[in-house]
Design an enzyme around this catalytic site. Sequence first.
Site, short mmCIF file in Angstrom:
data_model
loop_
_atom_site.label_atom_id
_atom_site.label_comp_id
_atom_site.label_asym_id
_atom_site.label_seq_id
_atom_site.Cartn_x
_atom_site.Cartn_y
_atom_site.Cartn_z
N ALA A 103 0.31 30.66 53.56
CA ALA A 103 -0.72 30.25 54.52
C ALA A 103 -1.88 29.63 53.75
CB ALA A 103 -1.20 31.45 55.34
N LYS A 104 -2.79 29.02 54.48
CA LYS A 104 -4.02 28.51 53.87
C LYS A 104 -5.05 28.29 54.97
CE LYS A 104 -5.39 27.46 49.66
NZ LYS A 104 -4.98 28.23 48.47
N GLY A 105 -6.31 28.43 54.59
CA GLY A 105 -7.39 28.19 55.53
C GLY A 105 -8.48 27.36 54.89
#
Length: 429
Positions: A103-105
Amino acid sequence: MTDDPFENMLAQMDRAEEYADVDHGIFERLKHPERTLKVTLPVELESGEVEVFEGYRCQFDSARGPFKGGVRFHPSVTQREVEALAGWMTWKTALVDLPYGGAKGGVICEPKELTDRDLERLTRRYTEGIRRMIGPEVDVPAPDMNTNPQTMAWMMDTYSMYEGYSVPQVVTGKPLEIGGTPGRVEATGRGVSLVTERLFEYLDRDLSDATIAIQGFGNVGSNAARLLDEAGANVVATSDVSGAAYDPDGLDVAALGAHVDAGGLVEEYVAGDLKGSADRSRWDDPDAITNAELLTLDVDVLIPAAVEGVITADNVDDLRASAIVEAANGPTTVAADEALTERDVQVVPDILANAGGVIVSYLEWVQNAQEFSWPLETVNAELERRIGDAFDKTIEQYDTKDLPDLRTAAYTLALERTAKAHEYRGLFP
């Protein structure tokens, strides 16, 4: 070659497909993120103004376990960048065999223009915006560019307020006092240093004779520089947004580190204006060069430790480093990769070289779940074991399958592991 980081990641996957034992139907599934959330974040700044920010959280693949990935605050954040970084995190966690997906934000902002209070409000608003997506068994954020243990503390507190009790394992990279683990802050840089040492062992070369240039002197670059300097390597150049410093006899890494820790810039270090507790005893009048010039220095190892897309078809012919260790995510485009492979320049890919951070994040998450803590020696030993094992398996894949480069070797391992998880789980409904 496109500058789109997501297209760059897909091209890296495509290069590995012919060598990977992966069903084509599953391979096509692996090219698409499961979901991406865009959030609008109105924040009342300390000045009294209300500014509306945009943020994202991409969850790429959960076949191997909960999503895992950092949160970055930067003006250049885009949805495509976040999705590419989430994909790279998927392959990274698979390569080092962690029970995670990727994931990444990110939030589009310029942290330098925000006060600490502004950053806290922005972080809390962003956490509220994505909180329905995250959780200890669902998606576990961590620090990334321009975020740090304090950012994670605000995220943990915001999430915990909604749950009604403290949930330290919802994020990693926290301060020690609220469930963080020793060794996490320097973990990515330590992993870069360990992988560089393993590369020299594989090439049967002496690291103590090596010259190293590091583009970027943030958390990752500075810790890698310190540890490589302690290992006997000669760090001759490094840089930040203000410019680069070069000394063929070697930089005073300790003095530069103290200067930067005190809020100083590389250009000030070059000028001899050392801040904080920096010791001038080894300072030796380094030359001022540009970031672009740093990339083309005649050194044994180039370590890009800043942003993606810095080694491209436009500058690859000017690169003179004998090997490249990718501390940043996606620093090399596919076109540049192909040129480096033709020249037999060994490139240790990002999904291996900078995996130290997620390895120690995993160790922090496990400790939080067990409500138990380990000493620094245990954490560092487990980091070295896991990243060393991933390096060895990548080399074995590279040698036994006669693959074109180390990136392809790393990707075949990561894709096969992720695809195998999809095969066992099947397709719902």
